[in-house]
Design a protein around this motif. Structure first.
Motif, PDB file in Angstrom:
ATOM      1  N   GLU A   1      -5.456   2.003  -6.951  1.00  0.00           N
ATOM      2  CA  GLU A   1      -5.768   3.111  -6.036  1.00  0.00           C
ATOM      3  C   GLU A   1      -4.860   3.140  -4.815  1.00  0.00           C
ATOM      4  O   GLU A   1      -4.475   4.205  -4.341  1.00  0.00           O
ATOM      5  N   THR A   2      -4.543   1.960  -4.280  1.00  0.00           N
ATOM      6  CA  THR A   2      -3.826   1.893  -3.007  1.00  0.00           C
ATOM      7  C   THR A   2      -2.344   1.548  -3.138  1.00  0.00           C
ATOM      8  O   THR A   2      -1.576   1.784  -2.201  1.00  0.00           O
ATOM      9  N   GLY A   3      -1.964   0.930  -4.244  1.00  0.00           N
ATOM     10  CA  GLY A   3      -0.593   0.462  -4.393  1.00  0.00           C
ATOM     11  C   GLY A   3      -0.340  -0.872  -3.704  1.00  0.00           C
ATOM     12  O   GLY A   3       0.776  -1.365  -3.669  1.00  0.00           O
ATOM     13  N   VAL A   4      -1.393  -1.463  -3.162  1.00  0.00           N
ATOM     14  CA  VAL A   4      -1.293  -2.742  -2.455  1.00  0.00           C
ATOM     15  C   VAL A   4      -1.281  -3.878  -3.479  1.00  0.00           C
ATOM     16  O   VAL A   4      -1.978  -3.822  -4.496  1.00  0.00           O
ATOM     17  N   SER A   5      -0.492  -4.914  -3.203  1.00  0.00           N
ATOM     18  CA  SER A   5      -0.408  -6.056  -4.116  1.00  0.00           C
ATOM     19  C   SER A   5      -1.722  -6.842  -4.113  1.00  0.00           C
ATOM     20  O   SER A   5      -2.473  -6.821  -3.135  1.00  0.00           O
ATOM     21  N   THR A   6      -1.964  -7.547  -5.209  1.00  0.00           N
ATOM     22  CA  THR A   6      -3.166  -8.376  -5.271  1.00  0.00           C
ATOM     23  C   THR A   6      -3.097  -9.519  -4.259  1.00  0.00           C
ATOM     24  O   THR A   6      -4.131  -9.995  -3.806  1.00  0.00           O
ATOM     25  N   THR A   7      -1.901  -9.923  -3.877  1.00  0.00           N
ATOM     26  CA  THR A   7      -1.750 -10.949  -2.839  1.00  0.00           C
ATOM     27  C   THR A   7      -2.302 -10.440  -1.513  1.00  0.00           C
ATOM     28  O   THR A   7      -3.038 -11.150  -0.812  1.00  0.00           O
ATOM     29  N   THR A   8      -1.962  -9.204  -1.157  1.00  0.00           N
ATOM     30  CA  THR A   8      -2.478  -8.611   0.082  1.00  0.00           C
ATOM     31  C   THR A   8      -3.985  -8.407  -0.012  1.00  0.00           C
ATOM     32  O   THR A   8      -4.719  -8.672   0.947  1.00  0.00           O
ATOM     33  N   ILE A   9      -4.448  -7.971  -1.168  1.00  0.00           N
ATOM     34  CA  ILE A   9      -5.894  -7.788  -1.357  1.00  0.00           C
ATOM     35  C   ILE A   9      -6.616  -9.115  -1.166  1.00  0.00           C
ATOM     36  O   ILE A   9      -7.645  -9.181  -0.500  1.00  0.00           O
ATOM     37  N   SER A  10      -6.063 -10.167  -1.719  1.00  0.00           N
ATOM     38  CA  SER A  10      -6.646 -11.500  -1.573  1.00  0.00           C
ATOM     39  C   SER A  10      -6.685 -11.930  -0.113  1.00  0.00           C
ATOM     40  O   SER A  10      -7.671 -12.508   0.354  1.00  0.00           O
ATOM     41  N   ARG A  11      -5.618 -11.632   0.620  1.00  0.00           N
ATOM     42  CA  ARG A  11      -5.572 -11.989   2.040  1.00  0.00           C
ATOM     43  C   ARG A  11      -6.645 -11.243   2.822  1.00  0.00           C
ATOM     44  O   ARG A  11      -7.339 -11.814   3.657  1.00  0.00           O
ATOM     45  N   VAL A  12      -6.799  -9.952   2.550  1.00  0.00           N
ATOM     46  CA  VAL A  12      -7.837  -9.160   3.230  1.00  0.00           C
ATOM     47  C   VAL A  12      -9.213  -9.696   2.862  1.00  0.00           C
ATOM     48  O   VAL A  12     -10.089  -9.839   3.724  1.00  0.00           O
ATOM     49  N   ASN A  13      -9.405 -10.036   1.590  1.00  0.00           N
ATOM     50  CA  ASN A  13     -10.693 -10.585   1.156  1.00  0.00           C
ATOM     51  C   ASN A  13     -11.003 -11.898   1.870  1.00  0.00           C
ATOM     52  O   ASN A  13     -12.144 -12.141   2.272  1.00  0.00           O
ATOM     53  N   LYS A  14      -9.981 -12.729   2.045  1.00  0.00           N
ATOM     54  CA  LYS A  14     -10.153 -13.995   2.762  1.00  0.00           C
ATOM     55  C   LYS A  14     -10.565 -13.730   4.210  1.00  0.00           C
ATOM     56  O   LYS A  14     -11.445 -14.400   4.746  1.00  0.00           O
ATOM     57  N   CYS A  15      -9.948 -12.714   4.825  1.00  0.00           N
ATOM     58  CA  CYS A  15     -10.320 -12.355   6.199  1.00  0.00           C
ATOM     59  C   CYS A  15     -11.759 -11.852   6.265  1.00  0.00           C
ATOM     60  O   CYS A  15     -12.490 -12.166   7.210  1.00  0.00           O
ATOM     61  N   LEU A  16     -12.169 -11.076   5.270  1.00  0.00           N
ATOM     62  CA  LEU A  16     -13.558 -10.599   5.237  1.00  0.00           C
ATOM     63  C   LEU A  16     -14.536 -11.764   5.128  1.00  0.00           C
ATOM     64  O   LEU A  16     -15.580 -11.772   5.778  1.00  0.00           O
ATOM     65  N   ALA A  17     -14.179 -12.738   4.308  1.00  0.00           N
ATOM     66  CA  ALA A  17     -15.083 -13.862   4.057  1.00  0.00           C
ATOM     67  C   ALA A  17     -15.049 -14.921   5.149  1.00  0.00           C
ATOM     68  O   ALA A  17     -16.092 -15.477   5.509  1.00  0.00           O
ATOM     69  N   TYR A  18     -13.876 -15.211   5.684  1.00  0.00           N
ATOM     70  CA  TYR A  18     -13.727 -16.357   6.577  1.00  0.00           C
ATOM     71  C   TYR A  18     -13.072 -16.038   7.913  1.00  0.00           C
ATOM     72  O   TYR A  18     -12.843 -16.941   8.714  1.00  0.00           O
ATOM     73  N   GLY A  19     -12.756 -14.778   8.146  1.00  0.00           N
ATOM     74  CA  GLY A  19     -12.044 -14.399   9.362  1.00  0.00           C
ATOM     75  C   GLY A  19     -12.962 -14.277  10.562  1.00  0.00           C
ATOM     76  O   GLY A  19     -14.065 -14.833  10.595  1.00  0.00           O
ATOM     77  N   ASN A  20     -12.509 -13.523  11.536  1.00  0.00           N
ATOM     78  CA  ASN A  20     -13.228 -13.369  12.793  1.00  0.00           C
ATOM     79  C   ASN A  20     -14.198 -12.193  12.808  1.00  0.00           C
ATOM     80  O   ASN A  20     -14.787 -11.885  13.836  1.00  0.00           O
ATOM     81  N   GLY A  21     -14.342 -11.510  11.672  1.00  0.00           N
ATOM     82  CA  GLY A  21     -15.286 -10.404  11.586  1.00  0.00           C
ATOM     83  C   GLY A  21     -14.737  -9.068  12.031  1.00  0.00           C
ATOM     84  O   GLY A  21     -15.484  -8.096  12.157  1.00  0.00           O
ATOM     85  N   GLY A  22     -13.440  -8.995  12.261  1.00  0.00           N
ATOM     86  CA  GLY A  22     -12.832  -7.759  12.752  1.00  0.00           C
ATOM     87  C   GLY A  22     -12.941  -6.604  11.778  1.00  0.00           C
ATOM     88  O   GLY A  22     -13.308  -5.489  12.165  1.00  0.00           O
TER      89      GLY A  22
END
Length: 100
Positions: A63-84
């Motif tokens: 849908e977005t054209g974003v790599s799975t690496t970037t998706i994984s990074r965003v998912n990591k931020c959602l799970a373990y980030g600062n809540g932004g």
């Protein structure tokens, strides 16, 4: 990693908070960033929204054209980030509900 919380970054965040409209925000970011940088940030926000909705990595990538690496990074931020991401997505949702 060098501490990126500096007087300059604090000033940047205050500058962003001073913007009052979507148009003002767009004007500032267009002056401060490349169009590519703006669209990449926007794509990451969309990825975060889709991840919260339970969309698969493959579907998000298609849908977005974003790599799975970037998706994984965003998912990591959602799970373990600062809540932004979660915070802004909730505020966007609230704003949309109020506008409806």
């Amino acid at each position: 990693m060098k501490n990126w919380h500096t007087e300059e970054t604090e000033t940047l965040f205050r500058a962003i908070l001073s913007l009052r409209t979507v148009e003002e925000c767009g004007a500032f970011f267009e002056d401060a960033c490349t169009i590519k940088e703006i669209t990449e940030i926007a794509q990451r926000l969309k990825v975060a929204k889709l991840l919260q909705q339970g969309t698969s990595y493959n579907a998000i990538s298609e849908e977005t054209g974003v790599s799975t690496t970037t998706i994984s990074r965003v998912n990591k931020c959602l799970a373990y980030g600062n809540g932004g991401y979660a915070l802004v997505l909730e505020r966007i949702k609230e704003s949309e509900e109020m506008g409806s």
